[in-house]
Structure formats: structure tokens, C-alpha cells
Design a protein around this motif. Structure first.
Motif, PDB file in Angstrom:
ATOM      1  N   HIS A 135       0.865  -1.178   0.000  1.00 49.16           N
ATOM      2  CA  HIS A 135       0.000   0.000   0.000  1.00 49.16           C
ATOM      3  C   HIS A 135       0.901   1.228   0.000  1.00 49.16           C
ATOM      4  O   HIS A 135       1.468   1.608   1.024  1.00 49.16           O
ATOM      5  CB  HIS A 135      -0.919   0.016   1.224  1.00 49.16           C
ATOM      6  CG  HIS A 135      -1.785   1.243   1.286  1.00 49.16           C
ATOM      7  ND1 HIS A 135      -1.621   2.228   2.238  1.00 49.16           N
ATOM      8  CD2 HIS A 135      -2.805   1.650   0.489  1.00 49.16           C
ATOM      9  CE1 HIS A 135      -2.512   3.185   2.029  1.00 49.16           C
ATOM     10  NE2 HIS A 135      -3.237   2.864   0.981  1.00 49.16           N
ATOM     11  N   TRP A 180      -6.502   4.397  -0.200  1.00 46.77           N
ATOM     12  CA  TRP A 180      -7.795   4.405   0.497  1.00 46.77           C
ATOM     13  C   TRP A 180      -8.049   5.713   1.243  1.00 46.77           C
ATOM     14  O   TRP A 180      -9.173   5.985   1.644  1.00 46.77           O
ATOM     15  CB  TRP A 180      -7.933   3.208   1.428  1.00 46.77           C
ATOM     16  CG  TRP A 180      -6.862   3.007   2.460  1.00 46.77           C
ATOM     17  CD1 TRP A 180      -6.475   3.863   3.445  1.00 46.77           C
ATOM     18  CD2 TRP A 180      -6.047   1.832   2.621  1.00 46.77           C
ATOM     19  NE1 TRP A 180      -5.478   3.312   4.212  1.00 46.77           N
ATOM     20  CE2 TRP A 180      -5.192   2.056   3.735  1.00 46.77           C
ATOM     21  CE3 TRP A 180      -5.970   0.608   1.956  1.00 46.77           C
ATOM     22  CZ2 TRP A 180      -4.265   1.113   4.175  1.00 46.77           C
ATOM     23  CZ3 TRP A 180      -5.045  -0.330   2.395  1.00 46.77           C
ATOM     24  CH2 TRP A 180      -4.208  -0.077   3.490  1.00 46.77           C
ATOM     25  N   THR A 215      -9.390   0.158  -3.615  1.00 46.62           N
ATOM     26  CA  THR A 215      -9.886   0.431  -2.264  1.00 46.62           C
ATOM     27  C   THR A 215     -10.449   1.847  -2.130  1.00 46.62           C
ATOM     28  O   THR A 215     -10.624   2.347  -1.019  1.00 46.62           O
ATOM     29  CB  THR A 215      -8.757   0.236  -1.236  1.00 46.62           C
ATOM     30  OG1 THR A 215      -7.659   1.098  -1.575  1.00 46.62           O
ATOM     31  CG2 THR A 215      -8.279  -1.204  -1.220  1.00 46.62           C
ATOM     32  N   LEU A 250     -13.491   1.730  -0.027  1.00 43.24           N
ATOM     33  CA  LEU A 250     -13.438   0.697   1.012  1.00 43.24           C
ATOM     34  C   LEU A 250     -14.116   1.142   2.301  1.00 43.24           C
ATOM     35  O   LEU A 250     -14.769   0.355   2.985  1.00 43.24           O
ATOM     36  CB  LEU A 250     -11.982   0.321   1.288  1.00 43.24           C
ATOM     37  CG  LEU A 250     -11.731  -0.893   2.175  1.00 43.24           C
ATOM     38  CD1 LEU A 250     -12.321  -2.155   1.548  1.00 43.24           C
ATOM     39  CD2 LEU A 250     -10.231  -1.081   2.418  1.00 43.24           C
ATOM     40  N   ILE A 265      -9.982  -2.800   6.469  1.00 41.90           N
ATOM     41  CA  ILE A 265      -8.783  -3.027   5.656  1.00 41.90           C
ATOM     42  C   ILE A 265      -8.219  -4.420   5.926  1.00 41.90           C
ATOM     43  O   ILE A 265      -7.837  -5.147   4.993  1.00 41.90           O
ATOM     44  CB  ILE A 265      -7.734  -1.939   5.954  1.00 41.90           C
ATOM     45  CG1 ILE A 265      -8.236  -0.575   5.468  1.00 41.90           C
ATOM     46  CG2 ILE A 265      -6.391  -2.282   5.311  1.00 41.90           C
ATOM     47  CD1 ILE A 265      -7.452   0.603   6.025  1.00 41.90           C
TER      48      ILE A 265
END
Length: 238
Positions: A117, A158, A194, A197, A217
Motif C-alpha cells: 500500500h 484508500w 480500495t 473501502l 482493511i
């Protein structure tokens, strides 16, 4: 394993090669999945230090489903409740900054799965979506040069990033193409979008996820890890 590391070491760019590579003793245990959390502040757990971000709920979910995990990485932080606090999180780092270091990190850890990420800080610091995608492409090159058989789960940004909304959306369009190009080259990688998300209201500070969002997550990562491993989630869970 030493032979595998030697081959991987020779494939790395010279700048990525650490002087000494220590292969962890548990690397050949077939019953343990070596997972490298790789990224910036969300990997460290900023926004929910009591859970090390997503790392504690992810550990708990995988353990409940019978998946034995060894978190790997050169950093260590987290609460006492987390049995394994290793990770490769660097708060504030861009993907571009990670690129020249990633090969050495991955080579030393030899993960089975990488939870990637990165890119949020690139966008925050003014890099466009195309440049950020290019950095992540180069980062994946370094991962697979160091550990050719690892599986990478690459999550999109995200964080809400209202001022970078357009570039964030463009990045979510570019990254599936980056992943597809690596799969065409024989690498094992998937992209998870995401962007939706969790809502912005579940952040701790407008940028980092709060505890509830980190649990979401963790579930996302666990779903993808278990799908890759062919593990069926515990009864009662979707």
C-alpha cells in the motif's frame, strides 16, 4: 534457500544489494506464510496504534481461519497484543523513495505474500497519477527481482484525499494496467481498488484510517490472502 537468495541477489540492481543478507531460520517452514506489510504510515498503523493499524486484526482473522503467519520486515512496532510486530512500513515515504530500498528489504525477508500500500504520499507531495503508477511499477520490478515467486497484493489509495481526488481516481485506473503487465511477465500480483473501502468519516484525522476502518482493511487483506492460498474462511463469515 541460500542458493535462491544468491540468484535473487544477482538479479538486483547494484544499488539495491545489501552487503550482508541474513536468511531467516523459519523461511523453509511450509506451514507458515511469510507476509510482508509494505508501505508508509498506514502500514505502521498511524491512526490506530493500539491495533498497529490493520496488522493486529489481520493476524487475528488469519489465526481464526487456521492460517499461520510470520510477519516479516526490518521494522518492528505494535502493541503487546500483537504476537509478531515485524513490518516494512516507513511513515511519510513516497513510493518513489521506496523504490531503491525495496529490493534489499524483500531479498532479506523472502516473503510469500507482500501487502503493498503505497502512493498516497506521492499524490500528497504533488506527483501525478502517471508518475506515481510508474514508481509503483518500478517498485514491483524490485520486489520480483528479489523474490520471483512471491505474491503481491497491491491496494489502491484508500485515504480520501479531497484535494487530489482527480489524480487519485486516475491512479486507480492506471494500477490495474501495471498489475496486468506484471502478470503478463509471469509475476503473481493483483490489484485491489480500495477507493470506496470505507467512508471519509471513518478516518482518524481525515487522512489515516481509524480503528474501525483498519478492521475493514484487515478483512480486505485477509480475503485476498485466503483466496490466494485457497483457504476457506471460518463458518459464519462471508
Amino acid at each position: 534457500m541460500a542458493a535462491v537468495v544468491a540468484v535473487a541477489l544477482s538479479a538486483l540492481p547494484a544499488a539495491d544489494r545489501p552487503e550482508d543478507v541474513e536468511v531467516p531460520a523459519a523461511v523453509d517452514d511450509p506451514g507458515v506464510v511469510r507476509v510482508m506489510p509494505l508501505g508508509a504510515s498506514s502500514t505502521v498503523g498511524v491512526g490506530s496504534p493500539a491495533t498497529a493499524g490493520y496488522r493486529l486484526p489481520l493476524w487475528q482473522r488469519l489465526a481464526a481461519d487456521g492460517v499461520r503467519v510470520d510477519y516479516v520486515g526490518s521494522r518492528s512496532s505494535g502493541p503487546d497484543a500483537l504476537p509478531d510486530t515485524d513490518h516494512e512500513g516507513r511513515s511519510g515515504w513516497t513510493a518513489a523513495r521506496m523504490v531503491p530500498m525495496t529490493g534489499g528489504w524483500v531479498l532479506a525477508a523472502q516473503p510469500d505474500v507482500v501487502l503493498l500500500h503505497a502512493g498516497t504520499n506521492d499524490l500528497l507531495q504533488g506527483a501525478g497519477a502517471r508518475a506515481t503508477a510508474a514508481s509503483l511499477d518500478r517498485l514491483l520490478d524490485r520486489v520480483f527481482a528479489a523474490a520471483p515467486h512471491t505474491h503481491v497484493i497491491m491496494a489502491g489509495v484508500w485515504a480520501p484525499l479531497p484535494k487530489q481526488r482527480a489524480e487519485r481516481a486516475r491512479l486507480a485506473e492506471y494500477l490495474p494496467r501495471v498489475a496486468a503487465a506484471h502478470r503478463a511477465a509471469g509475476h503473481s500480483v493483483e490489484f485491489v481498488d480500495t477507493a470506496a473501502l470505507f467512508p471519509a468519516g471513518r478516518t482518524a484525522d481525515g487522512l489515516h484510517a481509524g480503528p474501525d476502518a483498519y478492521r475493514t482493511i484487515a478483512s480486505m487483506w485477509a480475503d485476498r490472502i485466503e483466496a490466494h492460498l485457497g483457504v476457506r474462511p471460518a463458518t459464519g463469515r462471508r
